[in-house]
Motif scaffolding. Structure first.
Motif, PDB file in Angstrom:
ATOM      1  N   GLU A   1       0.836  -1.201   0.000  1.00  0.00           N
ATOM      2  CA  GLU A   1       0.000   0.000   0.000  1.00  0.00           C
ATOM      3  C   GLU A   1       0.871   1.252   0.000  1.00  0.00           C
ATOM      4  O   GLU A   1       1.855   1.348   0.730  1.00  0.00           O
ATOM      5  CB  GLU A   1      -0.907  -0.008   1.233  1.00  0.00           C
ATOM      6  CG  GLU A   1      -1.939   1.105   1.232  1.00  0.00           C
ATOM      7  CD  GLU A   1      -2.964   0.945   2.334  1.00  0.00           C
ATOM      8  OE1 GLU A   1      -3.599   1.951   2.693  1.00  0.00           O
ATOM      9  OE2 GLU A   1      -3.133  -0.193   2.839  1.00  0.00           O
ATOM     10  N   GLY A   2       0.522   2.180  -0.847  1.00  0.00           N
ATOM     11  CA  GLY A   2       1.288   3.420  -0.944  1.00  0.00           C
ATOM     12  C   GLY A   2       0.979   4.155  -2.235  1.00  0.00           C
ATOM     13  O   GLY A   2       0.112   3.735  -3.011  1.00  0.00           O
ATOM     14  N   GLU A   3       1.669   5.243  -2.462  1.00  0.00           N
ATOM     15  CA  GLU A   3       1.475   6.029  -3.679  1.00  0.00           C
ATOM     16  C   GLU A   3       2.821   6.589  -4.120  1.00  0.00           C
ATOM     17  O   GLU A   3       3.719   6.787  -3.311  1.00  0.00           O
ATOM     18  CB  GLU A   3       0.476   7.164  -3.452  1.00  0.00           C
ATOM     19  CG  GLU A   3       0.865   8.122  -2.351  1.00  0.00           C
ATOM     20  CD  GLU A   3      -0.235   9.125  -2.073  1.00  0.00           C
ATOM     21  OE1 GLU A   3       0.022  10.338  -2.250  1.00  0.00           O
ATOM     22  OE2 GLU A   3      -1.328   8.715  -1.667  1.00  0.00           O
ATOM     23  N   ILE A   4       2.943   6.821  -5.418  1.00  0.00           N
ATOM     24  CA  ILE A   4       4.218   7.299  -5.948  1.00  0.00           C
ATOM     25  C   ILE A   4       3.983   8.049  -7.247  1.00  0.00           C
ATOM     26  O   ILE A   4       3.018   7.785  -7.978  1.00  0.00           O
ATOM     27  CB  ILE A   4       5.196   6.118  -6.157  1.00  0.00           C
ATOM     28  CG1 ILE A   4       6.625   6.622  -6.342  1.00  0.00           C
ATOM     29  CG2 ILE A   4       4.757   5.251  -7.340  1.00  0.00           C
ATOM     30  CD1 ILE A   4       7.675   5.549  -6.201  1.00  0.00           C
ATOM     31  N   TRP A   5       4.874   8.990  -7.529  1.00  0.00           N
ATOM     32  CA  TRP A   5       4.876   9.722  -8.798  1.00  0.00           C
ATOM     33  C   TRP A   5       6.211   9.465  -9.486  1.00  0.00           C
ATOM     34  O   TRP A   5       7.269   9.654  -8.897  1.00  0.00           O
ATOM     35  CB  TRP A   5       4.693  11.221  -8.560  1.00  0.00           C
ATOM     36  CG  TRP A   5       5.068  12.088  -9.728  1.00  0.00           C
ATOM     37  CD1 TRP A   5       6.216  12.815  -9.870  1.00  0.00           C
ATOM     38  CD2 TRP A   5       4.308  12.317 -10.917  1.00  0.00           C
ATOM     39  NE1 TRP A   5       6.219  13.480 -11.069  1.00  0.00           N
ATOM     40  CE2 TRP A   5       5.058  13.200 -11.746  1.00  0.00           C
ATOM     41  CE3 TRP A   5       3.079  11.860 -11.380  1.00  0.00           C
ATOM     42  CZ2 TRP A   5       4.603  13.626 -12.986  1.00  0.00           C
ATOM     43  CZ3 TRP A   5       2.621  12.295 -12.619  1.00  0.00           C
ATOM     44  CH2 TRP A   5       3.383  13.172 -13.406  1.00  0.00           C
TER      45      TRP A   5
ATOM     46  N   VAL B   1      -1.363   4.680  -7.277  1.00  0.00           N
ATOM     47  CA  VAL B   1      -1.825   4.420  -5.912  1.00  0.00           C
ATOM     48  C   VAL B   1      -2.099   2.931  -5.771  1.00  0.00           C
ATOM     49  O   VAL B   1      -2.815   2.333  -6.590  1.00  0.00           O
ATOM     50  CB  VAL B   1      -3.107   5.215  -5.583  1.00  0.00           C
ATOM     51  CG1 VAL B   1      -3.560   4.911  -4.151  1.00  0.00           C
ATOM     52  CG2 VAL B   1      -2.871   6.702  -5.756  1.00  0.00           C
ATOM     53  N   SER B   2      -1.501   2.314  -4.754  1.00  0.00           N
ATOM     54  CA  SER B   2      -1.708   0.902  -4.493  1.00  0.00           C
ATOM     55  C   SER B   2      -2.401   0.720  -3.143  1.00  0.00           C
ATOM     56  O   SER B   2      -2.099   1.428  -2.183  1.00  0.00           O
ATOM     57  CB  SER B   2      -0.372   0.147  -4.480  1.00  0.00           C
ATOM     58  OG  SER B   2      -0.558  -1.202  -4.096  1.00  0.00           O
ATOM     59  N   LYS B   3      -3.337  -0.209  -3.111  1.00  0.00           N
ATOM     60  CA  LYS B   3      -3.998  -0.577  -1.853  1.00  0.00           C
ATOM     61  C   LYS B   3      -3.551  -1.959  -1.367  1.00  0.00           C
ATOM     62  O   LYS B   3      -4.205  -2.586  -0.536  1.00  0.00           O
ATOM     63  CB  LYS B   3      -5.520  -0.567  -2.047  1.00  0.00           C
ATOM     64  CG  LYS B   3      -6.106   0.818  -2.289  1.00  0.00           C
ATOM     65  CD  LYS B   3      -5.923   1.728  -1.084  1.00  0.00           C
ATOM     66  CE  LYS B   3      -6.631   3.066  -1.303  1.00  0.00           C
ATOM     67  NZ  LYS B   3      -6.440   3.980  -0.142  1.00  0.00           N
TER      68      LYS B   3
END
Length: 307
Positions: free
Chosen positions: A237-241, A256-258
């Motif tokens: 889980e997390g987010e990245i650009w 965005v990952s759950k």
């Protein structure tokens, strides 16, 4: 990766790189050096194939049929290399989280070196046939001028922005990615910002891409092309650009990952859509015949825009 291949279908392999890179960062996985170098080579081959088509077709916009044949002919050598390595000419789907599907085939490196000689010869041909053509210069010089600061404000990027004198390239100026820190290359700019400048910048960038490929082939490390990854990949889980310097300009993914096997959300910042955003300002007051050369010089992919 099957879907993102089709955003900018001329540069499909390059579309995969930032997306896979984002997933790798979220998982804490680093692709092997050999895979990173091969990714860089194939990205630059995508750039060359994309630009060779432009260099030929831009002449077609002003009535010159011959350059288009040269562009299609020489582009085939690059597409053959991409197909030999990945199995696909337009939609390789070759990147994997942790590396690549497989290694390069036997004899590919020597064939690639020979193809780069053809690329340099092709660039010389376009310089003589198109850049030095009086009619082409008349139809493109002082036509469709984009001021550098205004282009940046509209989100224009890549060769279109560098042709307006803005010295900015994510391969050099962005967050380090792939193997660009291991090669020497020039960032090409032009002060004029017109349709002619956009042609000249892409011509020189084609030469630089070929030089990058040759450097990477000379320093290609041995070893595996895949890191150890779980059989079933679940991204934490997390987010990245992530963003890269694609052939048509800046391309970024906000992922965005759950914690599942697929992304919860993906927002794509694609090059073509942002580059054409300046057209309402740029075409104001232009003559109708000049619209053709202005649109051609911006070089966009409609699938990228229509999505």
């Amino acid at each position: 990766t099957t879907l993102i291949n089709r955003i900018d279908w001329l540069s499909s392999f390059a579309n995969e790189v930032p997306f896979v890179d984002g997933a790798e960062q979220l998982m804490g996985i680093e692709a092997p050096d050999r895979a990173t170098h091969i990714r860089t080579v194939l990205t630059e081959l995508s750039r060359i194939a994309t630009f060779l088509l432009f260099l030929g077709e831009m002449g077609l916009q002003v009535g010159a049929l011959t350059p288009a044949f040269y562009g299609f002919r020489d582009r085939e050598y690059i597409l053959n290399l991409i197909e030999a390595a990945t199995g696909g000419r337009f939609h390789p789907n070759f990147n994997r989280i942790g590396g690549l599907k497989e290694d390069l085939p036997w004899g590919w490196i020597s064939e690639c070196r020979e193809a780069m000689k053809i690329v340099f010869e092709s660039c010389d041909t376009f310089e003589n046939l198109v850049v030095g053509n009086e009619i082409f210069q008349t139809r493109t010089r002082n036509i469709g001028i984009i001021p550098g600061d205004l282009g940046a404000a509209y989100g224009v990027s890549g060769s279109n922005l560098r042709a307006s004198g803005v010295d900015w390239d994510l391969r050099r100026d962005g967050k380090p990615y792939l193997a660009y820190r291991d090669v020497d290359f020039k960032v090409i700019t032009h002060p004029d910002g017109d349709s002619f400048a956009r042609y000249v910048v892409r011509l020189e960038e084609t030469r630089e891409a070929a030089r990058i490929v040759l450097q990477l082939l000379d320093s290609l490390p041995a070893g595996p092309v895949m890191a150890k990854v779980p059989r079933i990949i679940k991204v934490p889980e997390g987010e990245i650009w992530t963003e890269v310097e694609n052939p048509l300009g800046q391309m970024g993914y906000y992922v965005v990952s759950k914690g599942g096997t697929g992304p919860f959300r993906v927002k794509i910042r694609s090059a073509s859509f942002s580059n054409v955003s300046i057209l309402p300002w740029l075409l104001r007051g232009s003559y109708v015949p000049d619209v053709v050369t202005i649109l051609g010089s911006l070089y966009f992919i409609l699938g990228d825009i229509d999505r």
